[in-house]
Design a protein around this motif. Structure first.
Motif, PDB file in Angstrom:
ATOM      1  N   GLY A   1     -25.277   3.085  10.223  1.00  0.00           N
ATOM      2  CA  GLY A   1     -26.455   3.856  10.604  1.00  0.00           C
ATOM      3  C   GLY A   1     -26.179   5.245  11.137  1.00  0.00           C
ATOM      4  O   GLY A   1     -27.093   5.954  11.568  1.00  0.00           O
ATOM      5  N   ARG A   2     -24.907   5.670  11.085  1.00  0.00           N
ATOM      6  CA  ARG A   2     -24.569   6.974  11.674  1.00  0.00           C
ATOM      7  C   ARG A   2     -25.287   8.129  10.997  1.00  0.00           C
ATOM      8  O   ARG A   2     -25.640   9.111  11.658  1.00  0.00           O
ATOM      9  CB  ARG A   2     -23.050   7.186  11.606  1.00  0.00           C
ATOM     10  N   THR A   3     -25.516   8.073   9.699  1.00  0.00           N
ATOM     11  CA  THR A   3     -26.170   9.200   9.019  1.00  0.00           C
ATOM     12  C   THR A   3     -27.584   9.422   9.565  1.00  0.00           C
ATOM     13  O   THR A   3     -28.064  10.552   9.608  1.00  0.00           O
ATOM     14  CB  THR A   3     -26.233   8.967   7.502  1.00  0.00           C
ATOM     15  N   TYR A   4     -28.244   8.348   9.980  1.00  0.00           N
ATOM     16  CA  TYR A   4     -29.584   8.497  10.563  1.00  0.00           C
ATOM     17  C   TYR A   4     -29.509   9.207  11.905  1.00  0.00           C
ATOM     18  O   TYR A   4     -30.361  10.031  12.246  1.00  0.00           O
ATOM     19  CB  TYR A   4     -30.244   7.127  10.730  1.00  0.00           C
ATOM     20  N   LEU A   5     -28.480   8.905  12.684  1.00  0.00           N
ATOM     21  CA  LEU A   5     -28.341   9.529  14.001  1.00  0.00           C
ATOM     22  C   LEU A   5     -28.172  11.042  13.881  1.00  0.00           C
ATOM     23  O   LEU A   5     -28.656  11.796  14.719  1.00  0.00           O
ATOM     24  CB  LEU A   5     -27.143   8.932  14.745  1.00  0.00           C
ATOM     25  N   SER A   6     -27.499  11.481  12.825  1.00  0.00           N
ATOM     26  CA  SER A   6     -27.270  12.925  12.668  1.00  0.00           C
ATOM     27  C   SER A   6     -28.572  13.680  12.479  1.00  0.00           C
ATOM     28  O   SER A   6     -28.649  14.885  12.747  1.00  0.00           O
ATOM     29  CB  SER A   6     -26.343  13.179  11.475  1.00  0.00           C
ATOM     30  N   ALA A   7     -29.617  12.987  12.019  1.00  0.00           N
ATOM     31  CA  ALA A   7     -30.926  13.620  11.825  1.00  0.00           C
ATOM     32  C   ALA A   7     -31.897  13.293  12.954  1.00  0.00           C
ATOM     33  O   ALA A   7     -33.054  13.713  12.908  1.00  0.00           O
ATOM     34  CB  ALA A   7     -31.518  13.175  10.492  1.00  0.00           C
ATOM     35  N   GLY A   8     -31.445  12.523  13.943  1.00  0.00           N
ATOM     36  CA  GLY A   8     -32.322  12.157  15.052  1.00  0.00           C
ATOM     37  C   GLY A   8     -33.205  10.958  14.765  1.00  0.00           C
ATOM     38  O   GLY A   8     -34.135  10.678  15.525  1.00  0.00           O
ATOM     39  N   LEU A   9     -32.911  10.232  13.687  1.00  0.00           N
ATOM     40  CA  LEU A   9     -33.729   9.065  13.310  1.00  0.00           C
ATOM     41  C   LEU A   9     -33.133   7.812  13.939  1.00  0.00           C
ATOM     42  O   LEU A   9     -32.534   6.951  13.276  1.00  0.00           O
ATOM     43  CB  LEU A   9     -33.791   8.938  11.787  1.00  0.00           C
ATOM     44  N   VAL A  10     -33.304   7.689  15.240  1.00  0.00           N
ATOM     45  CA  VAL A  10     -32.645   6.620  15.982  1.00  0.00           C
ATOM     46  C   VAL A  10     -33.208   5.252  15.626  1.00  0.00           C
ATOM     47  O   VAL A  10     -32.469   4.261  15.551  1.00  0.00           O
ATOM     48  CB  VAL A  10     -32.759   6.873  17.503  1.00  0.00           C
ATOM     49  N   GLU A  11     -34.515   5.158  15.399  1.00  0.00           N
ATOM     50  CA  GLU A  11     -35.095   3.862  15.085  1.00  0.00           C
ATOM     51  C   GLU A  11     -34.517   3.292  13.787  1.00  0.00           C
ATOM     52  O   GLU A  11     -34.245   2.093  13.679  1.00  0.00           O
ATOM     53  CB  GLU A  11     -36.626   3.978  14.965  1.00  0.00           C
ATOM     54  N   GLN A  12     -34.320   4.139  12.775  1.00  0.00           N
ATOM     55  CA  GLN A  12     -33.721   3.682  11.524  1.00  0.00           C
ATOM     56  C   GLN A  12     -32.273   3.242  11.752  1.00  0.00           C
ATOM     57  O   GLN A  12     -31.817   2.251  11.154  1.00  0.00           O
ATOM     58  CB  GLN A  12     -33.777   4.780  10.465  1.00  0.00           C
ATOM     59  N   ALA A  13     -31.560   3.990  12.628  1.00  0.00           N
ATOM     60  CA  ALA A  13     -30.176   3.597  12.946  1.00  0.00           C
ATOM     61  C   ALA A  13     -30.147   2.241  13.642  1.00  0.00           C
ATOM     62  O   ALA A  13     -29.276   1.402  13.375  1.00  0.00           O
ATOM     63  CB  ALA A  13     -29.526   4.665  13.824  1.00  0.00           C
ATOM     64  N   LYS A  14     -31.110   2.013  14.529  1.00  0.00           N
ATOM     65  CA  LYS A  14     -31.192   0.716  15.207  1.00  0.00           C
ATOM     66  C   LYS A  14     -31.456  -0.417  14.216  1.00  0.00           C
ATOM     67  O   LYS A  14     -30.903  -1.517  14.343  1.00  0.00           O
ATOM     68  CB  LYS A  14     -32.300   0.748  16.266  1.00  0.00           C
ATOM     69  N   GLU A  15     -32.296  -0.137  13.222  1.00  0.00           N
ATOM     70  CA  GLU A  15     -32.581  -1.160  12.211  1.00  0.00           C
ATOM     71  C   GLU A  15     -31.309  -1.529  11.455  1.00  0.00           C
ATOM     72  O   GLU A  15     -31.056  -2.706  11.182  1.00  0.00           O
ATOM     73  CB  GLU A  15     -33.639  -0.647  11.231  1.00  0.00           C
TER      74      GLU A  15
END
Length: 998
Positions: free
Chosen positions: A800-814
């Motif tokens: 999920g790291r790529t989501y974190l780079s864009a600030g999409l934390v909820e997707q990273a959590k999923e």
């Protein structure tokens, strides 16, 4: 080595005054009058914050003189600043701050025979000593902040250092200063008979001599008779009847009145220093003490053996060091049992055998004092350096305490005669207990100066306790005939005590000297002379009414929200998930502004500062900006403000600060929150989406890899597409290939019964499947049954790291939840989870712990290993056998991924490569490669990315012998190396697989 910065344009703040307009029009350097810029210079390493008028960063001496001239004509006060590491508030004030550290850092003149050097004030001490080392010389005033403090600041504070018992303070080692007075007068301040005395300078010399002669009796009576005393002005320089006066060959030196004056008398633009020969050998004896009192009482006996340093590390600092990954193995080597304090005793000289004998004498002395077998000898130079690095980080280590209670600097530099040291520390500890607190102790036992900091909560009752403790501590200092200001100067926290220490007559004499040099009080006003009260609350960083804006955090910050009982002083950590917002604010406030992130020696932190030398782009500058933003001092936008986005723009989330920052500021983690806040308010770009959702579309892209690669090779199409979405056309795009996981199944069960789960990330699955294939070969050859992170008909697992780079934390959590669900059955059975890509696998040990998944996440983290870590662990347990053969090439050079370094997971990489027979393995001493995921691909960051790589990584590879194997585990690192050198680096798994095939 002095690193020349590259310049990145910034948006100019609105012109707010005639001063700003003139400076911006006439200077070539930076002129900064914006709220955020001023806020970054409003603090130093003290408890104070005062907003400056503006900031100037001059490009050269001409720029500096022009800035001083304009300020004089506009009647603006001036405040000189170097590294901004002052701990008493010397470098904060309502003035025009002039930052010397970026450009004014050159060697002007050097004489190896005479052992002298002239440098500009912004020269960093470690850079100077690195420059001098080939000549066998050094500047021996070795303060703990040597990696970031500047010579100008050291002169201003009359700095001392660990080895002052041998070499003295700055005032003993400064020969001359080229300075500018407030009225524009320039001159070289040196021995009086050598000075070119203009009428203005002659009047100063004559008047100071008259004052010193008049106050002879007061000088003898009032100035403390200890080496460490740096309060007030060095008026005794001109008291020719005083045998303790600082002189050069018996001649009074006017430069010495400027040393320790904290920039209140003149602006130092060049400084001439006295150098010393580098000692050929050093040895270190570490004495372990059962009680703190015994350590203090022993110092007076130890100094009779003539060591060059005797430094204290107390139990608090030992415990905190043991909790810092970089320091734990170092401090453990120095301990015998569980001591309450240790003393580091160094001997130096040209005869190694004689030094070893002195270590033996130290052991004999300690036996005579009732402590046989309590000395750990360290003769190895690397071991000594590592332990000194821990001691030098003492201030930052102490400040790594979480919660509102922090060790506060205000009585830390009181110096007393050694025979009274134990009694003084004992009584001062009683004072701390009276106010329900403890003190942290470290520093210079050799000269009776101990850095003691009571733990106070400056948000609440800390100011009242600070005043009460200071009054009782001062009484003890007077009782033992010591100096209230022993090393770090006066500034705002000890300025009011100058009159107390020296009495009304000398205090009036100091006022006369200030008025003689600076009659309009324009140079660093209200320091030393006519200072404010130490507890003037309007000057505090946490002023009355300080509060944080309401924040909705995405991650769990409760570990930082330590609570303190005001009645007992006891601090209790909260439970997980308790007050997440408060925890984030406290995590930001962990930065104590000491500037360790400004260092340039080995280590990762901070790559963006290394290429820019800009306060915006260093961990400290970012932390200050964030603190100002979340407390509403930059407006109401908080984390989503443009100022926060700007300072995080060049942050590559390398996590260097997570490891190298002794106070534990984790800017990469904080950046996730800031990116999430920005994305929530402003949305994300197409480029952000392409990076973030790569794990989702990678299965499709891999099927059309040939077509995508063909388009990339057509410059018109490839470059047009890149420019359209904001990518750098100079970059080669990653090539999608057939998925590794789509073609593989679990290997057959092994007779050994050993199992492993190979966690194949998106990059190694779809772009470099050869790495996963090599890892599989190695693990199976070692006898492991290999499982893979995929199930029939499902998308492969992802960190999920790529989501974190864009600030999409909820997707990273999923993604994390999906990964936990799939991997927990293996974790339950004790099957190790092994990964190849450092940033991905280490997300399981870092980011997964921040999502609120509790015990499951912790158990996975404890069972997740990088490929090399796993192999080393198994070999140590005698479970690993690999039949490796020599390779055609006999040399390998290894570059460590930033996250490997941050988690102390890099050392296994060169270790496993050394298992290959006849392979000569060396480590490239490099910071971040600069690619940092998508950062190096982004059009606006291409130049910065290359600059980071060119600091050391790419030059080292270009200089390597032909045929050398280059090893880099990070996907981004490999791409950066290939783009910058046309070499093809390999993952360590591939090198081992090659050795198997040989």
């Amino acid at each position: 080595m002095t690193v020349k910065p590259i310049h990145f344009a910034r948006q100019a703040s609105p012109v707010t005054s005639p001063l700003a307009a003139r400076l911006r029009k006439e200077l070539r350097g930076d002129v900064l009058f914006g709220q955020a810029d001023r806020g970054r210079y409003a603090t130093d390493a003290s408890i104070y914050q005062i907003m400056p008028i503006g900031v100037v960063v001059p490009r050269d001496q001409k720029d500096l003189l022009l800035a001083l001239e304009i300020a004089q004509s506009e009647k603006a006060p001036i405040l000189a600043r170097g590294g901004g590491t002052s701990q008493c508030g010397q470098t904060v004030g309502e003035a025009l701050v002039i930052d010397n550290s970026k450009w004014l850092n050159n060697v002007i003149e050097f004489d190896a025979v005479a052992r002298t050097i002239i440098v500009e004030p912004g020269m960093v001490l470690d850079h100077l000593n690195a420059w001098l080392k080939p000549y066998g010389l050094w500047f021996p005033v070795d303060v703990s902040t040597a990696a970031q403090c500047t010579i100008g600041g050291m002169a201003g504070n009359n700095s001392c250092g660990s080895r002052s018992i041998e070499y003295g303070n700055m005032v003993h080692n400064v020969l001359a200063i080229d300075a500018v007075l407030a009225d524009g007068t320039q001159g070289r301040f040196e021995t009086i008979d050598a000075m070119v005395q203009t009428p203005r300078l002659q009047s100063i010399v004559e008047r100071i001599q008259q004052i010193a002669q008049r106050e002879h009796a007061e000088i003898i009576e009032r100035i403390p008779k200890v080496l460490r005393r740096v309060g007030g002005y060095n008026i005794d320089v001109f008291d020719c009847q005083n045998p303790r006066a600082y002189t050069d060959d018996g001649k009074a030196n006017l430069a010495h009145i400027l040393v320790g004056s904290e920039g209140t008398l003149a602006y130092s633009r060049q400084i001439k220093l006295k150098l010393a020969p580098l000692p050929k050998h050093k040895v270190l004896g570490v004495i372990n003490f059962p009680t703190f009192y015994k350590a203090m009482d022993s110092a007076q006996h130890i100094v009779k053996l003539l060591p060059v340093a005797v430094e204290l590390v107390d139990r608090t600092m030992i415990d905190l060091s043991l909790n810092i990954a970089a320091f734990r193995p170092v401090i453990e080597k120095a301990l015998v049992g569980s001591p309450q304090a240790i003393l580091l005793v160094e001997f130096a000289g040209d005869d190694q055998a004689a030094l070893v004998q002195r270590l033996a004498a130290l052991s004999d002395l300690m036996s005579d004092l009732g402590l046989p077998g309590m000395v750990v000898d360290m003769v190895d130079a690397n071991e000594q350096k590592a332990l000194w690095d821990v001691r030098k980080a003492g201030l930052n280590i102490m400040m790594s305490m979480k919660g509102d209670g922090k060790p506060v600097s205000f009585i830390e530099d009181c110096a007393v005669p050694l025979e009274h040291l134990a009694a003084y520390t004992d009584k001062l500890t009683e004072v701390f207990h009276k106010y329900h607190t403890e003190g942290t102790w470290y520093a210079h036992a050799s000269v009776g100066t101990l850095h003691v900091r009571p733990i106070l909560d400056m948000r609440r009752d800390g100011a009242a306790d600070m005043r009460a403790i200071a009054e009782e501590a001062s009484a003890l200092v007077r009782e033992y005939k010591g100096a209230y200001s022993g090393e770090h100067g006066d500034g705002l926290c000890r300025g009011e005590w100058v009159a107390w220490q020296y009495g009304p007559r000398l205090n009036r004499a100091f006022s006369e000297i200030k008025d003689l040099f600076d009659p309009d009080n324009r140079y660093n006003p209200d320091k030393i002379v006519r200072p404010p009260k130490m507890d003037e609350k309007s000057n505090f960083r946490f002023k009355p009414g300080y509060r944080e804006l309401p924040l909705q955090t995405k991650l769990d910050w409760s570990a930082w929200n330590v609570k303190r009982d005001p009645a007992t002083g006891v601090e209790t950590p909260p439970g997980t998930g308790d007050d997440l917002t408060g925890g984030l604010a406290k995590a930001v406030e962990m930065c104590n502004n000491n500037g360790h992130c400004r260092k340039f020696d080995a280590g990762t932190m901070c790559p963006s500062y290394r290429i820019t030398k800009d306060e915006r782009h260093v961990t400290r500058g970012r932390a200050n900006t964030l603190r100002l933003a979340i407390s509403g001092q930059l407006g109401d936008d908080g984390l989503a403000s443009a100022e926060v986005k700007e300072v995080l723009d060049l942050c590559v989330s390398c996590k260097g600060c997570k490891r190298d920052c002794p106070t534990g500021v984790d800017m990469a983690r904080i950046k996730i929150e800031a990116r999430a806040a920005w994305a929530k308010r402003n949305g994300i770009t197409l480029r952000d989406k392409l990076v973030a959702f790569m794990p989702r579309y990678a299965p499709v892209a891999s099927r059309f890899g040939v077509l995508l690669s063909a388009g990339e090779k057509l410059p018109f199409i490839g470059n047009w597409v890149k420019k359209a979405i904001g990518l750098a056309p100079q970059r080669s795009s990653p090539a999608f290939k057939t998925s590794f996981l789509s073609k593989v199944s679990a290997s057959p069960a092994k007779a050994s019964g050993m199992e492993v789960m190979l966690f194949v990330d998106t990059f190694n699955n779809y772009m470099e499947p050869e790495n996963a294939r090599a890892a599989q070969q190695v693990l199976e050859a070692a006898g492991y049954h290999v499982h893979f992170n995929t199930r029939q008909g499902e998308r492969p697992l992802c960190c999920g790291r790529t989501y974190l780079s864009a600030g999409l934390v909820e997707q990273a959590k999923e993604e994390a939840r999906r990964t936990l669900d799939a991997l927990m059955p293996f974790v339950e059975r004790g099957v190790p989870i092994v990964g190849l890509e450092p940033s991905c696998l280490l997300s399981l040990r870092d980011e997964f712990l921040n999502y609120g998944y509790g015990e499951e996440a912790r158990r996975l983290a404890n069972n997740a290993f990088l490929f090399e870590e796993f192999l080393v662990r198994e070999r140590k347990a005698d479970r690993l056998k690999l039949d490796l053969k020599p390779l055609p090439s006999n040399k390998a050079m290894v570059h460590g991924h930033c996250h490997q370094k941050a988690f102390d997971a890099f050392r296994p990489v060169p270790e496993i490569l050394k298992w290959i027979p006849d392979l000569d393995v060396s480590v490239i001493e490099s910071s971040c490669c600069g690619m940092a995921g998508s950062f190096g691909y982004e059009h606006e960051h291409y130049e910065a990315s290359l600059a980071m790589a060119e600091l050391s990584l790419l030059p080292a590879i270009r200089k390597a012998e032909k045929g050398t194997i280059f090893v880099a585990d990070g996907t981004s690192c490999r791409h950066q190396i290939q783009d910058g050198t046309e070499e093809t680096p390999l993952h360590a798994a591939r090198v081992l697989a090659m050795a198997l095939q040989q």
